[in-house]
Design an enzyme around this catalytic site. Structure first.
Site, PDB file in Angstrom:
ATOM      1  N   CYS A 254       0.821  -1.142   0.117  1.00 35.35           N
ATOM      2  CA  CYS A 254      -0.044   0.048  -0.093  1.00 35.35           C
ATOM      3  C   CYS A 254       0.981   1.175   0.236  1.00 35.35           C
ATOM      4  O   CYS A 254       1.570   1.391  -0.933  1.00 35.35           O
ATOM      5  CB  CYS A 254      -0.978  -0.063   1.328  1.00 35.35           C
TER       6      CYS A 254
ATOM      7  N   HIS B 181      -3.683  -5.203   0.785  1.00 32.90           N
ATOM      8  CA  HIS B 181      -3.064  -5.694   2.175  1.00 32.90           C
ATOM      9  C   HIS B 181      -3.035  -7.265   2.394  1.00 32.90           C
ATOM     10  O   HIS B 181      -4.068  -7.786   3.000  1.00 32.90           O
ATOM     11  CB  HIS B 181      -3.891  -5.023   3.205  1.00 32.90           C
TER      12      HIS B 181
ATOM     13  N   GLU C  18      -1.501  -8.867   4.517  1.00 31.42           N
ATOM     14  CA  GLU C  18      -1.815  -9.317   6.000  1.00 31.42           C
ATOM     15  C   GLU C  18      -3.325  -9.726   6.542  1.00 31.42           C
ATOM     16  O   GLU C  18      -3.307  -9.867   7.655  1.00 31.42           O
ATOM     17  CB  GLU C  18      -0.872  -8.491   6.884  1.00 31.42           C
TER      18      GLU C  18
ATOM     19  N   SER D  23      -0.539 -11.301  37.612  1.00 22.77           N
ATOM     20  CA  SER D  23      -2.025 -10.668  37.911  1.00 22.77           C
ATOM     21  C   SER D  23      -2.813 -11.693  37.694  1.00 22.77           C
ATOM     22  O   SER D  23      -4.287 -11.643  38.167  1.00 22.77           O
ATOM     23  CB  SER D  23      -2.275  -9.817  36.728  1.00 22.77           C
ATOM     24  N   GLY D  24      -2.699 -13.074  37.220  1.00 25.73           N
ATOM     25  CA  GLY D  24      -3.470 -14.204  36.966  1.00 25.73           C
ATOM     26  C   GLY D  24      -3.917 -14.368  35.195  1.00 25.73           C
ATOM     27  O   GLY D  24      -4.314 -15.096  35.238  1.00 25.73           O
ATOM     28  N   GLY D  25      -3.430 -13.225  34.587  1.00 26.14           N
ATOM     29  CA  GLY D  25      -3.736 -13.188  33.121  1.00 26.14           C
ATOM     30  C   GLY D  25      -2.770 -14.192  32.505  1.00 26.14           C
ATOM     31  O   GLY D  25      -1.716 -14.693  33.030  1.00 26.14           O
ATOM     32  N   VAL D  26      -2.820 -14.175  31.238  1.00 24.63           N
ATOM     33  CA  VAL D  26      -1.871 -15.224  30.408  1.00 24.63           C
ATOM     34  C   VAL D  26      -0.473 -14.444  30.524  1.00 24.63           C
ATOM     35  O   VAL D  26       0.614 -15.624  30.864  1.00 24.63           O
ATOM     36  CB  VAL D  26      -2.457 -15.128  29.045  1.00 24.63           C
ATOM     37  N   ASP D  27      -0.320 -13.401  30.241  1.00 20.80           N
ATOM     38  CA  ASP D  27       1.095 -12.827  29.945  1.00 20.80           C
ATOM     39  C   ASP D  27       1.943 -13.115  31.291  1.00 20.80           C
ATOM     40  O   ASP D  27       3.109 -13.642  31.052  1.00 20.80           O
ATOM     41  CB  ASP D  27       1.113 -11.332  29.728  1.00 20.80           C
ATOM     42  N   SER D  28       1.515 -12.518  32.416  1.00 13.27           N
ATOM     43  CA  SER D  28       2.228 -12.745  33.651  1.00 13.27           C
ATOM     44  C   SER D  28       2.404 -13.993  34.017  1.00 13.27           C
ATOM     45  O   SER D  28       3.349 -14.418  34.614  1.00 13.27           O
ATOM     46  CB  SER D  28       1.754 -11.912  34.873  1.00 13.27           C
ATOM     47  N   THR D  29       1.470 -14.996  33.689  1.00 15.69           N
ATOM     48  CA  THR D  29       1.493 -16.212  34.035  1.00 15.69           C
ATOM     49  C   THR D  29       2.672 -17.084  33.306  1.00 15.69           C
ATOM     50  O   THR D  29       3.365 -17.724  33.659  1.00 15.69           O
ATOM     51  CB  THR D  29       0.186 -17.267  34.125  1.00 15.69           C
TER      52      THR D  29
END
Ligand code: XMP
Length: 529
Positions: free
Chosen positions: A80, A179, A181, A233-239
């Protein structure tokens, strides 16, 4: 490791380009479009992609690449604006269209294509299209090439008659006006694959196992035997960040701290604890501070005031509890920052992106001090969300956590409209747990980006037996999204919705009425507060 560099001129979909190519096993890095092409940026680079942009090339402030781009001999793919940029830089002309080309547009390869007129790699690049010769592309642009740059040939044209694919005669330089993607672009992912693997010859060396090995080596060098503290935090990333630290460091040096604010989902603390213990955590500090949060929230009804109160209290408890650990000053603070977080906050990557991001990680004094001391580690900072999930699976984090929908930092407090009380938290926790469990049982959970229940600040009349009673009203929300910045309502099968509603009112007597939120974002937001 071979990599493809993406120069970001600010398109909303630049991140997708990187993600799609990584799905083919090739490592990608995104840089601001005007970055100097330093040795470091070009290290192991096999090809360069120029992204789209909200700018027009003829605007005064339109971003430009380092001019050396065209003399270094790398394969180039302009997407583009990227194509228009190459065209303008190399002596062609770009002009505004009378009308935007937007959405699904039919693109057709030139008939009797003379492959000898273009660089030989063109054939490999376009191999996904050669058989049918036509496909439905996805476009979004208001400018077009009114004359190609010298040496370029038009290989495909849009149904409106504008250049859609061009290639250079001698150099491996290509341009797509569409695009590839974007999911709606037919053959788009295959075209990106051909560019990375066939045209650039990049080897598919990117895998999560390889990533773990690199993190291990980096941490051994940077952290050595110092303690590392990670707030969970209990979320995916920090776990997953916790799991990664436990895998790549000596678990004895890893401290994991989790604050139970009382604003979490049902069983959240238990799930977090069992996951991390199973993965070998030796120093898991679970801080129970439900009472502190609930009393701080007493009487507050304004959403922003609730958010501020929670944020401030979080920071002060965190400071207090970290001090109690008496770690040596030299300890490192780990964070679960993702690649997309860096891109969105403009830290070194894609700073021109016109991105609206309203929620950033809490900027606490602890984080600031550690950053100033050069003691922050961010072991997920080269990963996209999907990759974090894949990494979590590889490390043995439970599916329950790996597949989990995003959850806001202030937790249930922004899903209880008006004043937050313990009673309301308990009611909402029950409703939310029933809702989420039913979504999983019915195979709907993974088709939804985020689902949750909201407790409204009203009661409505109902009947229980022969008696009128006033019960709480809850709203169920389920949306689909790519990144949370825009969202569509999940088209809930009516039968499931009705059954879930009945289950909620039968199981949670305090709730008398269930509604389903049918608002997209914009104009609504995902959360209600
Ligand atoms: P909205 O409601 O702004 O939500 O459309 C977009 C995404 O952000 C989450 N969200 C928050 N996350 N602190 C957070 O960490 C917050 O205050 C907050 N508010 C909303 C929301 O759950 C959704 O995923």
């Amino acid at each position: 490791m071979d990599k493809i560099v993406i120069l970001d001129f600010g398109s909303q979909t630049t991140q997708l380009i990187g993600r799609r190519i990584r799905e083919w096993g090739v490592y990608t890095e995104i840089y601001p479009g005007d970055s100097p092409l330093t040795e470091e940026l070009l290290h192991e680079c096999r090809g360069i992609i120029l992204s789209g942009s909200p700018f027009s090339v003829y605007e005064k402030d339109a971003p430009r690449p380092d001019p050396r781009l065209y003399s270094l001999g790398f394969p180039l793919l302009g997407i583009c604006y990227g194509l228009q940029r190459m065209t303008a830089d190399l002596g062609g002309r770009v002009e505004a269209l009378p009308e935007r080309e937007y959405g699904a547009v039919r693109v057709t390869l030139a008939s009797n294509l003379d492959w000898s007129a273009v660089h030989p790699a063109a054939r490999a690049l376009l191999s996904p299209l050669i058989e049918s010769g036509t496909f439905t592309a996805w476009m979004s642009h208001g400018d077009s090439l009114s004359s190609l740059a010298p040496g370029f040939v038009e290989l495909a044209t849009s149904s409106h008659g504008f250049p859609a694919i061009v290639a250079h005669g001698q150099n491996p330089w290509f341009g797509f006006q569409f695009h590839p993607e974007v999911t709606h672009c037919e053959k788009g992912f295959e075209l990106l694959r051909s560019f990375a693997l066939e045209v650039c010859g990049a080897k598919p060396q990117w895998s999560m196992a390889q990533y773990v090995e690199e993190v291990r080596q980096n941490l051994a060098r940077r952290v050595g035997k110092e303690p590392v503290l990670l707030l969970i935090s209990g979320g995916v990333d920090s776990t997953v960040a916790g799991a990664l630290l436990l895998k790549t460091l000596d678990p004895g040096q890893v401290h994991l701290m989790y604050l139970d604010t009382g604003l979490m989902r049902k069983n959240e603390t238990t799930v977090v604890r069992s996951n991390l213990e199973r993965l070998g955590a030796q120093h898991l500090h679970i801080i129970h501070c439900e009472d502190e949060f609930l009393s701080a929230l007493e009487g507050l009804t304004d959403p922003e005031e609730k958010r501020r109160t929670i944020g401030d209290l979080f920071i002060s408890i965190q400071e207090r509890e970290v001090a109690r650990l008496k770690l040596p000053d030299t300890y490192f603070l780990a964070q679960g920052t993702l690649y997309t977080d860096l891109i969105e906050s403009g830290k070194g990557v894609g700073k021109k992106a016109h991105v609206i991001k309203s929620h950033h990680n809490v900027r606490s004094p602890l984080v600031e001090a550690k950053r100033a001391a050069g003691k922050i580690i961010e072991p997920l900072d080269r990963l996209y969300k999907d990759e974090v999930r894949a990494l979590g699976r590889l490390l043995g984090v439970s599916e329950d956590v790996v597949r989990r929908h995003p959850f806001p930092g202030p937790g249930l407090a922004v899903r209880i409209l008006g004043e937050v009380t313990r009673e309301k938290c308990d009611i909402l926790r029950e409703v939310d747990a029933i809702y989420i469990e039913e979504l999983k049982k019915r195979g709907l959970y993974d088709a939804i980006w985020q689902a949750f229940a909201v407790l409204l600040p009203i009661r409505s009349v109902g009947v229980a037996g022969d008696v009128r009673k006033y019960g709480y009203v809850v709203a169920l929300r389920a949306i689909t999204s790519e990144d949370g910045m825009t969202a569509d309502v999940f088209p809930f099968p009516m039968k499931d919705l009705l059954e879930i509603s009945t289950l909620i009112t039968n199981t949670v007597p305090a709730v008398g009425r269930v509604t389903y939120d049918i608002s997209s974002k914009p104009p609504a937001t995902i959360e209600w507060e």
